[in-house]
Every structure is written in structure tokens, then in C-alpha cells.
Design a protein around this motif. Sequence first.
Motif, PDB file in Angstrom:
ATOM      1  N   ARG A   1      17.206  -9.644 -48.243  1.00  0.00           N
ATOM      2  CA  ARG A   1      16.357  -8.507 -47.888  1.00  0.00           C
ATOM      3  C   ARG A   1      17.200  -7.239 -47.966  1.00  0.00           C
ATOM      4  O   ARG A   1      18.263  -7.139 -47.352  1.00  0.00           O
ATOM      5  N   ILE A   2      16.699  -6.265 -48.720  1.00  0.00           N
ATOM      6  CA  ILE A   2      17.428  -5.023 -48.982  1.00  0.00           C
ATOM      7  C   ILE A   2      16.725  -3.859 -48.306  1.00  0.00           C
ATOM      8  O   ILE A   2      15.492  -3.750 -48.349  1.00  0.00           O
ATOM      9  N   ALA A   3      17.491  -2.978 -47.680  1.00  0.00           N
ATOM     10  CA  ALA A   3      16.940  -1.744 -47.109  1.00  0.00           C
ATOM     11  C   ALA A   3      17.738  -0.552 -47.638  1.00  0.00           C
ATOM     12  O   ALA A   3      18.937  -0.658 -47.912  1.00  0.00           O
TER      13      ALA A   3
ATOM     14  N   ALA B   1      12.990  -1.455 -52.343  1.00  0.00           N
ATOM     15  CA  ALA B   1      13.619  -2.169 -51.232  1.00  0.00           C
ATOM     16  C   ALA B   1      12.540  -2.569 -50.230  1.00  0.00           C
ATOM     17  O   ALA B   1      11.443  -2.001 -50.211  1.00  0.00           O
ATOM     18  N   GLU B   2      12.859  -3.556 -49.387  1.00  0.00           N
ATOM     19  CA  GLU B   2      11.895  -3.971 -48.374  1.00  0.00           C
ATOM     20  C   GLU B   2      11.641  -2.878 -47.346  1.00  0.00           C
ATOM     21  O   GLU B   2      10.534  -2.772 -46.808  1.00  0.00           O
ATOM     22  N   ARG B   3      12.684  -2.063 -47.073  1.00  0.00           N
ATOM     23  CA  ARG B   3      12.514  -0.984 -46.107  1.00  0.00           C
ATOM     24  C   ARG B   3      13.199   0.276 -46.615  1.00  0.00           C
ATOM     25  O   ARG B   3      14.210   0.208 -47.317  1.00  0.00           O
TER      26      ARG B   3
ATOM     27  N   ARG C   1      21.359   0.175 -36.670  1.00  0.00           N
ATOM     28  CA  ARG C   1      20.644  -0.470 -35.559  1.00  0.00           C
ATOM     29  C   ARG C   1      19.190  -0.748 -35.933  1.00  0.00           C
ATOM     30  O   ARG C   1      18.624  -1.792 -35.557  1.00  0.00           O
ATOM     31  N   ALA C   2      18.584   0.174 -36.662  1.00  0.00           N
ATOM     32  CA  ALA C   2      17.183  -0.010 -37.052  1.00  0.00           C
ATOM     33  C   ALA C   2      17.017  -1.161 -38.049  1.00  0.00           C
ATOM     34  O   ALA C   2      15.999  -1.861 -38.039  1.00  0.00           O
ATOM     35  N   ALA C   3      18.034  -1.358 -38.892  1.00  0.00           N
ATOM     36  CA  ALA C   3      17.927  -2.354 -39.958  1.00  0.00           C
ATOM     37  C   ALA C   3      18.439  -3.730 -39.561  1.00  0.00           C
ATOM     38  O   ALA C   3      18.142  -4.728 -40.222  1.00  0.00           O
TER      39      ALA C   3
END
Length: 320
Positions: A16-18, A44-46, A84-86
Motif C-alpha cells: 500500500r502506497i501513500a 496511490a492509495e492515499r 502518524r496519519a499514514a
Amino acid sequence: MISPSAEATTQNRPLRIALGIASAGRPSILRETIDYLTGLPHQAERLIVCVPVIEDAAGLAGRRNVEVFVGSRGLTAQRNRIIRAAAADTDVLIFLDDDFIPAATFLPRMAAVFAARPEVAIATGEVLADGVLDGGLSMQQALEVLDTAGEAAERVADVYNAYGCNMAVRLAPVIAHAVTFDEQLPLYGWLEDVDFSRSIARHGRSVHVEGARGVHLGVRSGRQPGRRLGYSQVANPVYLIRKGTMSKGRAIAQIGRNILANVSGALLKDRLIDRWGRLNGNLLALSDLLVGRASPSRILEFGTPSPREMPSSSAAAKRR
């Protein structure tokens, strides 16, 4: 989603990439970059954005495909907020400057490298053009560079540190070893990419990925007072020597190059950069070193910084 390009898996699932972007005081630039990113064929996913005040993300709040967070002002603090968010659901977090324009193949190329090479902890791609070197590039110029770049090689080579304008990190070792961006490097976080790279490189490879291409616009929001940055050009490398994340030889060479560039620019009347201000900051930091009070945080004593003194990354300043 880019997962088809990442055949290797983590626990039998695609990586999973952000994407993470820290920005301050440049809402129009940020919005233009986000519009470009959300139009790419590989997503990206996020897509996570962190700004010090919500006005810096004007036009983005409420967009379905963009997550906006408000965090403490400063590149290092904002990037820590993005981590922290990811952290809960991301394998690889790619930090981009708010004016870095990746090629359409950038994301799948980075994803493939991290999927195929589990020993890679941090990676940086190719910067085909850097507007910091000549006063800035427009989006149209960046797209022309990408369109005419020709065939891309696909080599992966070890590198001392990632370049902060495009820096991909594997989050598992970051979380396991509590690696963070050093918030003692305030505002633009001069050399934060070197410090973070050398910290995480203790737990995996640091690599340069050919074929993961992009253009750094190097957008300048007007002539910036240089005293703070000049101080950081001396104080921050010394701090990293003491911390153990920058070799003495590299740090001294970095300081010397910056001072010489500022002297030369001041004598040649550089119109793009406040070389006299930077040189003043250099000399003040050297003076502070002699009396034992040099510290990266001392720049916070030089008055209240404006948004213009908050570049999206130390990478921009480092190239000058």
C-alpha cells in the motif's frame, strides 16, 4: 491503484502506497500540484497533505481523494504528522515537495523497487530538471521536460541520502525503530532529508532509483530574507555531526560550498537570492560556534518568520 506494478507482497498482499506533501503559504502551487497528481493514470492509495493553517490548503478541503491535516508549523513537524496519519495502513510513504511533478511512471517504478527489494528502507528518484537552479520552472515547462525525456533506465544504486523533494520510505522500520524527522531543525528543516535518510539507513538500504523521474519546479514566492537560511547552513551541519547523522567531511564540505556560493553571489549581485543576508547568517553562526551557543533553533530568535520563509523542503535551499 498502483498495486498491479508491485507483484511482491507484504503478508500476501500488494504494497500500500501513500503520497505525503507538507506545504505552507503556497495554496495555489499546492492545488496545481494536487490537480496534476490526481489526474495521473497510477494513483496511490492515499494522498495526505499537512499544512500549518487550513487556509494553506484552500480549495482542497472536502475533496474526496485528498486528506488534509493541520499540524505544527515546520517541515519536520509536518512530515512527522504525515507519518502518524499514514502509519496504520501504509507500507511505503512517498514524500513529495508541493512543487515536485513526477512522471506518470514515477509511482509504479517506486512501488516495483520496494516490492522486489525488501531490504530497501528509503529511496529517491531522478530529478530531470530543478528550477531552484535558475529561478523556477512553470508547470508547462515541467511537462515539456517529462515529455521529451526519452527512454528511462531502470538501475538501482546505493546513495548516501535521499533528496527531500522526492523521498520514499518503508514505514515498517520507521515505526519499529521510532525514526522521526528531527523537529530541532525548525521551519524549512535545512538538511532534514540527510538526517532522516542516515537515521533510517541504519535499518536498510538507501538507494537512488533511475526511471522514477520528476521535475522540481523550484517555485520562489518572492525574494526571501536570507539570514535564517544562512545561519542554518552552518549550524545545522554542525548539529548533525554531533548527532552522528552526517560525516564531518561531508558537513565541512557542505558549509564551505554554501559560504563560497554566498560570497560569490553577493559580489556578483545575485538578483534571485539574498546572498548578503545568507552570508550574514553564515558569519553569525560561525561566531556562535566560537562561543558555544550555535543551535539550529536559534533562527527562531530572528523575529517572526513569514510563510515565504517556509520552503516546502530544505532540498530547494540545498541546491543553491
